[in-house]
Design a protein around this motif. Structure first.
Motif, PDB file in Angstrom:
ATOM      1  N   ARG A  31       0.820  -1.209   0.000  1.00  0.00           N
ATOM      2  CA  ARG A  31       0.000   0.000   0.000  1.00  0.00           C
ATOM      3  C   ARG A  31       0.856   1.262   0.000  1.00  0.00           C
ATOM      4  NH1 ARG A  31      -3.153  -0.360   4.878  1.00  0.00           N
ATOM      5  NH2 ARG A  31      -4.474  -1.774   3.704  1.00  0.00           N
ATOM      6  N   ASN A  34       3.715   1.494  -3.500  1.00  0.00           N
ATOM      7  CA  ASN A  34       3.364   1.223  -4.896  1.00  0.00           C
ATOM      8  C   ASN A  34       2.159   2.035  -5.338  1.00  0.00           C
ATOM      9  OD1 ASN A  34       5.105  -1.321  -5.670  1.00  0.00           O
ATOM     10  ND2 ASN A  34       4.418  -1.576  -3.570  1.00  0.00           N
ATOM     11  N   LYS A  35       2.302   2.680  -6.494  1.00  0.00           N
ATOM     12  CA  LYS A  35       1.168   3.397  -7.083  1.00  0.00           C
ATOM     13  C   LYS A  35       0.176   2.417  -7.685  1.00  0.00           C
ATOM     14  CE  LYS A  35       3.610   7.657  -8.005  1.00  0.00           C
ATOM     15  NZ  LYS A  35       4.072   8.618  -8.988  1.00  0.00           N
ATOM     16  N   VAL A  36       0.714   1.345  -8.277  1.00  0.00           N
ATOM     17  CA  VAL A  36      -0.126   0.308  -8.879  1.00  0.00           C
ATOM     18  C   VAL A  36      -0.014  -0.939  -8.008  1.00  0.00           C
ATOM     19  CG1 VAL A  36      -0.476  -1.148 -10.909  1.00  0.00           C
ATOM     20  CG2 VAL A  36       0.243   1.241 -11.202  1.00  0.00           C
TER      21      VAL A  36
END
Length: 75
Positions: A31, A34-36
């Motif tokens: 969470r 990471n953006k993705v």
């Protein structure tokens, strides 16, 4: 007082060499880092956590090598 990470001083033979990690640890790392969020992100974070744990374990072994060698014949 700063820890020395030495057997017989601030570590005992019952202490873990390799700390585990929980699903909560992994979920939080994914969470926060990471953006993705996808399978690749999950595996990347799991490997990063494991690599850090292994690095810590190697430090503990190297820092206590003589103590381990001295204790092993007495076990």
């Amino acid at each position: 007082m700063e820890r020395k990470w030495k057997l017989g001083i601030d570590l005992g033979t019952y202490d873990n060499l390799l700390d585990g990690f929980t699903f909560d640890d992994l979920i939080l790392a994914v969470r926060c880092n990471n953006k993705v969020v996808d399978a690749a992100a999950v595996m990347k974070e799991a490997q990063r956590i494991l690599d850090q744990r292994l690095e810590d374990m190697h430090f503990l072994i190297e820092n206590n090598m003589m103590e381990i060698i001295e204790e092993a014949p007495n076990s």
